[in-house]
Write a protein that holds these residues in place. Structure first.
Motif, PDB file in Angstrom:
ATOM      1  N   MET A   1       0.805  -1.187   0.000  1.00  0.00           N
ATOM      2  CA  MET A   1       0.000   0.000   0.000  1.00  0.00           C
ATOM      3  C   MET A   1       0.859   1.267   0.000  1.00  0.00           C
ATOM      4  SD  MET A   1      -2.520   1.040   2.916  1.00  0.00           S
ATOM      5  CE  MET A   1      -3.966   1.874   2.773  1.00  0.00           C
ATOM      6  N   ILE A   2       1.900   1.322   0.822  1.00  0.00           N
ATOM      7  CA  ILE A   2       2.782   2.490   0.850  1.00  0.00           C
ATOM      8  C   ILE A   2       4.013   2.198  -0.009  1.00  0.00           C
ATOM      9  CG2 ILE A   2       4.270   3.933   2.287  1.00  0.00           C
ATOM     10  CD1 ILE A   2       2.271   3.482   4.563  1.00  0.00           C
ATOM     11  N   ASP A   3       4.278   3.068  -0.954  1.00  0.00           N
ATOM     12  CA  ASP A   3       5.465   2.934  -1.787  1.00  0.00           C
ATOM     13  C   ASP A   3       6.674   3.526  -1.086  1.00  0.00           C
ATOM     14  OD1 ASP A   3       6.696   2.426  -4.536  1.00  0.00           O
ATOM     15  OD2 ASP A   3       7.165   4.545  -4.182  1.00  0.00           O
ATOM     16  N   HIS A   4       6.511   4.732  -0.519  1.00  0.00           N
ATOM     17  CA  HIS A   4       7.588   5.369   0.226  1.00  0.00           C
ATOM     18  C   HIS A   4       7.025   6.505   1.066  1.00  0.00           C
ATOM     19  CE1 HIS A   4       7.367   8.133  -3.206  1.00  0.00           C
ATOM     20  NE2 HIS A   4       7.884   9.037  -2.390  1.00  0.00           N
ATOM     21  N   VAL A   5       7.816   6.941   2.031  1.00  0.00           N
ATOM     22  CA  VAL A   5       7.498   8.124   2.825  1.00  0.00           C
ATOM     23  C   VAL A   5       8.734   9.014   2.800  1.00  0.00           C
ATOM     24  CG1 VAL A   5       5.811   7.002   4.329  1.00  0.00           C
ATOM     25  CG2 VAL A   5       8.211   7.049   4.997  1.00  0.00           C
ATOM     26  N   ALA A   6       8.534  10.311   2.999  1.00  0.00           N
ATOM     27  CA  ALA A   6       9.650  11.250   3.003  1.00  0.00           C
ATOM     28  C   ALA A   6       9.510  12.192   4.189  1.00  0.00           C
ATOM     29  CB  ALA A   6       9.676  12.046   1.701  1.00  0.00           C
ATOM     30  N   PHE A   7      10.656  12.540   4.756  1.00  0.00           N
ATOM     31  CA  PHE A   7      10.704  13.496   5.851  1.00  0.00           C
ATOM     32  C   PHE A   7      11.682  14.586   5.480  1.00  0.00           C
ATOM     33  CE2 PHE A   7       9.254   9.592   7.758  1.00  0.00           C
ATOM     34  CZ  PHE A   7       8.171  10.036   8.499  1.00  0.00           C
ATOM     35  N   GLU A   8      11.311  15.826   5.785  1.00  0.00           N
ATOM     36  CA  GLU A   8      12.142  16.970   5.455  1.00  0.00           C
ATOM     37  C   GLU A   8      13.061  17.298   6.620  1.00  0.00           C
ATOM     38  OE1 GLU A   8       9.087  19.821   4.579  1.00  0.00           O
ATOM     39  OE2 GLU A   8       9.026  19.214   2.476  1.00  0.00           O
ATOM     40  N   VAL A   9      14.300  17.664   6.300  1.00  0.00           N
ATOM     41  CA  VAL A   9      15.298  18.020   7.302  1.00  0.00           C
ATOM     42  C   VAL A   9      15.959  19.335   6.926  1.00  0.00           C
ATOM     43  CG1 VAL A   9      15.727  15.599   7.923  1.00  0.00           C
ATOM     44  CG2 VAL A   9      17.134  16.689   6.164  1.00  0.00           C
ATOM     45  N   SER A  10      16.602  19.962   7.891  1.00  0.00           N
ATOM     46  CA  SER A  10      17.265  21.234   7.620  1.00  0.00           C
ATOM     47  C   SER A  10      18.688  21.065   7.119  1.00  0.00           C
ATOM     48  CB  SER A  10      17.267  22.098   8.885  1.00  0.00           C
ATOM     49  OG  SER A  10      18.001  21.464   9.913  1.00  0.00           O
ATOM     50  N   ASN A  11      19.334  19.928   7.460  1.00  0.00           N
ATOM     51  CA  ASN A  11      20.731  19.706   7.097  1.00  0.00           C
ATOM     52  C   ASN A  11      20.870  18.253   6.657  1.00  0.00           C
ATOM     53  OD1 ASN A  11      23.519  18.799   7.486  1.00  0.00           O
ATOM     54  ND2 ASN A  11      23.884  20.842   8.322  1.00  0.00           N
ATOM     55  N   LEU A  12      20.982  18.029   5.362  1.00  0.00           N
ATOM     56  CA  LEU A  12      20.990  16.670   4.824  1.00  0.00           C
ATOM     57  C   LEU A  12      22.215  15.874   5.277  1.00  0.00           C
ATOM     58  CD1 LEU A  12      19.466  14.653   3.077  1.00  0.00           C
ATOM     59  CD2 LEU A  12      20.746  15.515   1.110  1.00  0.00           C
ATOM     60  N   GLU A  13      23.385  16.468   5.280  1.00  0.00           N
ATOM     61  CA  GLU A  13      24.596  15.742   5.679  1.00  0.00           C
ATOM     62  C   GLU A  13      24.489  15.244   7.123  1.00  0.00           C
ATOM     63  OE1 GLU A  13      29.293  16.723   6.351  1.00  0.00           O
ATOM     64  OE2 GLU A  13      28.290  17.687   4.660  1.00  0.00           O
ATOM     65  N   LEU A  31      20.087   3.579  -0.404  1.00  0.00           N
ATOM     66  CA  LEU A  31      19.902   3.124  -1.782  1.00  0.00           C
ATOM     67  C   LEU A  31      19.828   4.274  -2.777  1.00  0.00           C
ATOM     68  CD1 LEU A  31      17.314   0.271  -1.169  1.00  0.00           C
ATOM     69  CD2 LEU A  31      19.761   0.054  -1.604  1.00  0.00           C
ATOM     70  N   HIS A  32      19.773   5.498  -2.288  1.00  0.00           N
ATOM     71  CA  HIS A  32      19.734   6.670  -3.168  1.00  0.00           C
ATOM     72  C   HIS A  32      20.475   7.800  -2.478  1.00  0.00           C
ATOM     73  CE1 HIS A  32      18.205   9.762  -5.898  1.00  0.00           C
ATOM     74  NE2 HIS A  32      18.093  10.499  -4.813  1.00  0.00           N
ATOM     75  N   GLU A  33      21.193   8.581  -3.276  1.00  0.00           N
ATOM     76  CA  GLU A  33      21.892   9.738  -2.741  1.00  0.00           C
ATOM     77  C   GLU A  33      21.970  10.807  -3.812  1.00  0.00           C
ATOM     78  OE1 GLU A  33      26.135  10.864  -0.624  1.00  0.00           O
ATOM     79  OE2 GLU A  33      25.786   8.818  -1.295  1.00  0.00           O
ATOM     80  N   SER A  34      21.584  12.015  -3.454  1.00  0.00           N
ATOM     81  CA  SER A  34      21.748  13.178  -4.325  1.00  0.00           C
ATOM     82  C   SER A  34      22.019  14.373  -3.422  1.00  0.00           C
ATOM     83  CB  SER A  34      20.486  13.413  -5.173  1.00  0.00           C
ATOM     84  OG  SER A  34      19.433  13.929  -4.374  1.00  0.00           O
ATOM     85  N   ASP A  35      22.179  15.552  -4.020  1.00  0.00           N
ATOM     86  CA  ASP A  35      22.407  16.729  -3.184  1.00  0.00           C
ATOM     87  C   ASP A  35      21.132  17.187  -2.486  1.00  0.00           C
ATOM     88  OD1 ASP A  35      21.240  17.578  -5.566  1.00  0.00           O
ATOM     89  OD2 ASP A  35      22.375  19.444  -5.637  1.00  0.00           O
ATOM     90  N   GLN A  36      19.989  16.618  -2.837  1.00  0.00           N
ATOM     91  CA  GLN A  36      18.711  17.005  -2.232  1.00  0.00           C
ATOM     92  C   GLN A  36      18.077  15.929  -1.357  1.00  0.00           C
ATOM     93  OE1 GLN A  36      17.200  20.180  -2.584  1.00  0.00           O
ATOM     94  NE2 GLN A  36      19.302  20.531  -3.253  1.00  0.00           N
ATOM     95  N   ALA A  37      18.559  14.672  -1.443  1.00  0.00           N
ATOM     96  CA  ALA A  37      17.887  13.593  -0.711  1.00  0.00           C
ATOM     97  C   ALA A  37      18.790  12.378  -0.550  1.00  0.00           C
ATOM     98  CB  ALA A  37      16.614  13.177  -1.446  1.00  0.00           C
ATOM     99  N   VAL A  38      18.499  11.603   0.480  1.00  0.00           N
ATOM    100  CA  VAL A  38      19.022  10.250   0.640  1.00  0.00           C
ATOM    101  C   VAL A  38      17.806   9.369   0.911  1.00  0.00           C
ATOM    102  CG1 VAL A  38      21.338  10.866   1.440  1.00  0.00           C
ATOM    103  CG2 VAL A  38      19.500  10.593   3.103  1.00  0.00           C
ATOM    104  N   ALA A  39      17.905   8.098   0.537  1.00  0.00           N
ATOM    105  CA  ALA A  39      16.779   7.188   0.745  1.00  0.00           C
ATOM    106  C   ALA A  39      17.303   5.831   1.172  1.00  0.00           C
ATOM    107  CB  ALA A  39      15.940   7.058  -0.521  1.00  0.00           C
ATOM    108  N   TYR A  40      16.519   5.168   2.006  1.00  0.00           N
ATOM    109  CA  TYR A  40      16.928   3.913   2.628  1.00  0.00           C
ATOM    110  C   TYR A  40      15.910   2.819   2.379  1.00  0.00           C
ATOM    111  CZ  TYR A  40      20.017   7.102   5.020  1.00  0.00           C
ATOM    112  OH  TYR A  40      20.962   8.065   5.277  1.00  0.00           O
ATOM    113  N   GLY A  41      16.399   1.592   2.396  1.00  0.00           N
ATOM    114  CA  GLY A  41      15.528   0.443   2.264  1.00  0.00           C
ATOM    115  C   GLY A  41      16.332  -0.829   2.246  1.00  0.00           C
ATOM    116  N   VAL A  42      15.666  -1.923   1.928  1.00  0.00           N
ATOM    117  CA  VAL A  42      16.315  -3.222   1.796  1.00  0.00           C
ATOM    118  C   VAL A  42      16.418  -3.579   0.319  1.00  0.00           C
ATOM    119  CG1 VAL A  42      16.150  -5.676   2.352  1.00  0.00           C
ATOM    120  CG2 VAL A  42      15.563  -3.969   4.078  1.00  0.00           C
ATOM    121  N   ASN A  43      15.283  -3.559  -0.383  1.00  0.00           N
ATOM    122  CA  ASN A  43      15.269  -3.865  -1.818  1.00  0.00           C
ATOM    123  C   ASN A  43      14.971  -2.649  -2.684  1.00  0.00           C
ATOM    124  OD1 ASN A  43      15.682  -6.709  -1.467  1.00  0.00           O
ATOM    125  ND2 ASN A  43      13.572  -6.834  -0.759  1.00  0.00           N
ATOM    126  N   ALA A  44      14.357  -1.652  -2.107  1.00  0.00           N
ATOM    127  CA  ALA A  44      14.014  -0.431  -2.832  1.00  0.00           C
ATOM    128  C   ALA A  44      14.005   0.721  -1.838  1.00  0.00           C
ATOM    129  CB  ALA A  44      12.631  -0.573  -3.480  1.00  0.00           C
TER     130      ALA A  44
END
Length: 120
Positions: A1-13, A31-44
């Motif tokens: 049902m949930i594909d992903h969730v996101a939380f906003e932060v003031s300092n990504l590093e 599993l993902h890294e850019s200058d605007q976001a990081v993302a975590y998971g096991v398979n996705a």
């Protein structure tokens, strides 16, 4: 049902150091890294941490992460506190949430309440 969730932060590093440690203790990875976001998971990528550039509102959210047992709860709590988090409830039984509930609470560097829970 949930594909992903996101939380906003003031300092990504700073947030990435905290979440790398907490998710690593739980067996997930970045599993993902850019200058605007990081993302975590096991398979996705399931949990996204996105830079906002300013502090989120006080008490803006709560994230509960599953651990595979008490040792996982304890390890994630220790890792979070060692990487910029603050204690918001030490590891222990939480019978009000079920006979087998064992959980710990902390605040991430921006104040998001992070719960790590096992129901084994």
């Amino acid at each position: 049902m949930i594909d992903h969730v996101a939380f906003e932060v003031s300092n990504l590093e700073r947030a990435a150091r905290f979440y790398d440690a907490v998710f690593g203790a739980l067996g997930a990875r970045r599993l993902h890294e850019s200058d605007q976001a990081v993302a975590y998971g096991v398979n996705a990528p399931t949990v996204w941490i996105v830079v906002r550039g300013r502090a989120p509102a006080s008490g803006y959210g709560h994230m509960a992460l599953a651990a595979s047992g008490k040792a996982g709860v304890d390890a994630a709590h220790v890792a979070g506190l060692a990487h910029g988090g603050s204690d918001d409830g030490p590891p222990g039984r939480r019978p009000q949430y079920g006979a087998r509930c064992y959980a710990a609470y902390m605040r991430d560097p921006d104040g998001l309440r992070v719960e790590v829970v096992s129901r084994r």
